[in-house]
Design an enzyme around this catalytic site. Structure first.
Site, short mmCIF file in Angstrom:
data_model
loop_
_atom_site.label_atom_id
_atom_site.label_comp_id
_atom_site.label_asym_id
_atom_site.label_seq_id
_atom_site.Cartn_x
_atom_site.Cartn_y
_atom_site.Cartn_z
N ASP A 1 -8.56 15.40 -17.06
CA ASP A 1 -8.77 13.97 -17.24
C ASP A 1 -8.47 13.66 -18.71
O ASP A 1 -9.21 14.08 -19.60
CB ASP A 1 -10.21 13.60 -16.86
CG ASP A 1 -10.46 12.09 -16.91
OD1 ASP A 1 -9.82 11.42 -17.74
OD2 ASP A 1 -11.31 11.61 -16.14
N TYR B 1 -17.47 12.15 -17.11
CA TYR B 1 -17.98 10.79 -16.88
C TYR B 1 -19.01 10.83 -15.74
O TYR B 1 -18.80 11.51 -14.72
CB TYR B 1 -16.80 9.87 -16.55
CG TYR B 1 -17.22 8.55 -15.97
CD1 TYR B 1 -18.15 7.74 -16.62
CD2 TYR B 1 -16.72 8.11 -14.75
CE1 TYR B 1 -18.56 6.53 -16.08
CE2 TYR B 1 -17.11 6.90 -14.20
CZ TYR B 1 -18.04 6.12 -14.87
OH TYR B 1 -18.44 4.94 -14.32
N ARG C 1 0.84 -1.22 0.00
CA ARG C 1 0.00 0.00 0.00
C ARG C 1 0.87 1.26 0.00
O ARG C 1 0.48 2.31 -0.50
CB ARG C 1 -0.97 0.00 1.19
CG ARG C 1 -1.77 1.30 1.29
CD ARG C 1 -3.04 1.16 2.14
NE ARG C 1 -2.80 0.57 3.44
CZ ARG C 1 -2.18 1.17 4.45
NH1 ARG C 1 -1.73 2.40 4.32
NH2 ARG C 1 -2.01 0.54 5.60
N LYS D 1 -9.16 2.09 -19.35
CA LYS D 1 -9.54 2.31 -20.74
C LYS D 1 -8.35 2.07 -21.66
O LYS D 1 -7.82 0.98 -21.68
CB LYS D 1 -10.13 3.71 -20.86
CG LYS D 1 -11.16 4.03 -19.76
CD LYS D 1 -12.38 3.16 -19.87
CE LYS D 1 -13.31 3.10 -18.69
NZ LYS D 1 -13.22 3.96 -17.58
N1 LCS Z 1 -12.64 9.37 -16.24
C1 LCS Z 1 -13.23 9.06 -17.40
C2 LCS Z 1 -13.12 10.01 -18.56
C3 LCS Z 1 -13.95 7.88 -17.53
O1 LCS Z 1 -14.53 7.60 -18.70
C4 LCS Z 1 -14.05 7.01 -16.41
C5 LCS Z 1 -14.82 5.74 -16.47
C6 LCS Z 1 -13.42 7.38 -15.20
C7 LCS Z 1 -12.71 8.55 -15.17
C8 LCS Z 1 -13.47 6.51 -13.99
O2 LCS Z 1 -12.57 5.48 -14.12
P1 LCS Z 1 -12.72 4.04 -13.39
O3 LCS Z 1 -12.85 4.34 -11.93
O4 LCS Z 1 -13.94 3.40 -13.93
O5 LCS Z 1 -11.44 3.37 -13.74
N2 LCS Z 1 -15.69 5.66 -17.55
C9 LCS Z 1 -16.52 4.70 -17.83
C10 LCS Z 1 -17.43 4.74 -18.92
O6 LCS Z 1 -17.60 5.67 -19.69
N3 LCS Z 1 -18.07 3.59 -18.98
O7 LCS Z 1 -17.75 2.76 -17.93
C11 LCS Z 1 -16.73 3.43 -17.12
#
Ligand code: LCS
Length: 389
Positions: free
Chosen positions: A179, A107, A54, A204
């Site tokens: 982001d 998001y 951690r 992603k």
């Molecule tokens: N930022 C963006 C631009 C995202 O599209 C997502 C997740 C996150 C942050 C959050 O990331 P995670 O915690 O899921 O790793 N976007 C998603 C979407 O558009 N569909 O499913 C998840």
């Protein structure tokens, strides 16, 4: 080194002991001390070394170093998810009684984190269209601690002027956080454009194969040290060494994948734009996109994400999503596989109907994460599904 060489070699050397080209997965929760004095010295910070995953782990640290290098940042901290990276970053800068500015098109999970969780902590949020720099300036208050934006934005692919937002932020002595999930450092490097901190959902494109959840924050040495010391280690949203390793493996092909995602998406966008059953296509690579010229300036490619309004609204969109065969009806994005979804009822269901309409997410808006299949097959699949509307 150019970025496509950096994704292969950046931060990595063959293992000093065995010569292994692929970095080892240090799948361990803890690390043995040589003796009690050694352990005490590590805890006091008098000597460098590993204590507990951690707090630090060689596989995870290598990933942080590599992505920082790709983003032209000094350092990074890896998290268990993109949302953990965003949350930890925000609460390192802002606390109770503070105010932050966020773009209004982000998001849906980030939107609800800002709305629900930050407000419980006493941090107020003003959501504005950060593509309109006058609105950004107008939203700044005495207690504003940061500006957060996403570009291209999820799900409408709105393009925000990173350098313009950075100039406003810096004039008010506050940082700009971007982001960069949709673009990746292969297509856009916000820090080179003036941003202070970059966050990602590594789930992603960075991972790229739809097999992990992860996040990262990169910035200056000073900020990353503060983030680590004041938040990340205590919050404890640590990625597993195996997921960090999977991301390292995915990164090797990032440049190649982004190139192909972009050319595939361009072909699909052009096909959709000329289809009589499609009202409008949202893709920054199309000249018809309002952010096209800005995207051409601040990005080196337009990426693999696009959106479109189907004529006939929600019902027509539903038929399309239910009838595709090659494309998979699923959330997430940036995978090898083409994924299709309906933001208003899925990823952005945390927005009310009015909020969706305000930011341009119409009832018939469908989002497509264009994968790495042959574009002819993706188009043929969309074509047969559109026939059925
Ligand atoms: N930022 C963006 C631009 C995202 O599209 C997502 C997740 C996150 C942050 C959050 O990331 P995670 O915690 O899921 O790793 N976007 C998603 C979407 O558009 N569909 O499913 C998840």
């Amino acid at each position: 080194m150019e970025i496509d060489t950096k994704v292969v070699h950046g931060g990595q050397k063959p293992d000093g002991v065995t010569g292994a080209i692929t970095p080892p997965i240090y799948q361990t929760s803890t690390f043995a001390f040589k003796d009690a004095e050694h352990g005490a010295r590590l805890f006091k910070g008098e000597e460098e070394g590993y204590i507990y995953t951690r707090v630090g782990n060689p596989t995870i640290d290598l990933l942080a170093k590599k992505i920082a290098l790709l983003e032209s940042a000094e350092a990074g901290v890896v998290f268990a998810s993109g949302l953990a990276a965003i949350f930890s970053t925000i609460i390192t800068i802002a606390g109770s009684g503070d105010h932050i500015i966020s773009d209004d098109t982000i998001y849906g999970g980030t939107y609800s984190q800002f709305n629900q969780v930050l407000s419980r902590l006493g941090i107020s949020v003003t959501f504005v269209d950060t593509a309109d720099l006058n609105r950004v300036e107008g939203a700044i208050k005495e207690n504003t601690k940061l500006i957060f934006t996403e570009t291209p934005a999820n799900p409408t692919l709105k393009i925000v002027d990173i350098a313009g937002c950075a100039e406003i932020a810096h004039r008010h002595n506050i940082p700009l956080i971007v982001d960069n999930t949709f673009a990746t450092p292969c297509l856009q490097r916000p820090i080179e454009l003036g941003a202070d901190v970059v966050v990602h959902s590594m789930t992603k494109y960075l991972g790229g194969h739809g097999d992990l959840i992860g996040g990262i924050t990169v910035g200056t040495d000073e900020f990353i040290e503060e983030l680590n010391a004041e938040t990340a280690i205590e919050v404890g949203a640590t990625i597993s060494p195996f997921n960090a390793w999977l991301t390292l493996r995915g990164l090797k092909t990032l440049a190649l994948r982004m190139e192909r995602h972009s050319t595939n998406a361009m072909q699909v966008a052009e096909y959709l734009q000329s289809h009589p059953k499609i009202e409008r296509v949202y893709y920054p690579g199309l000249e018809s996109h309002p952010g096209h010229s800005l995207a051409s300036k601040q990005m080196s490619g337009f990426g693999g994400m696009l959106g479109f309004d189907v004529k006939g609204g929600k019902e027509a969109g539903k038929t399309l999503m239910d009838r595709v065969e090659l494309c998979t009806l699923a959330v997430s994005l940036g995978d090898v596989d083409t994924l299709i979804e309906h933001p208003a009822s899925m990823t952005h269901s945390t927005y009310s109907e009015e909020e969706c309409l305000k930011v341009g997410i119409k009832p018939g808006f469908v989002r497509l994460s264009v994968g790495l299949e042959n574009p002819k097959d993706i188009i043929a699949d969309l074509d047969q599904a559109l026939e059925l509307i």
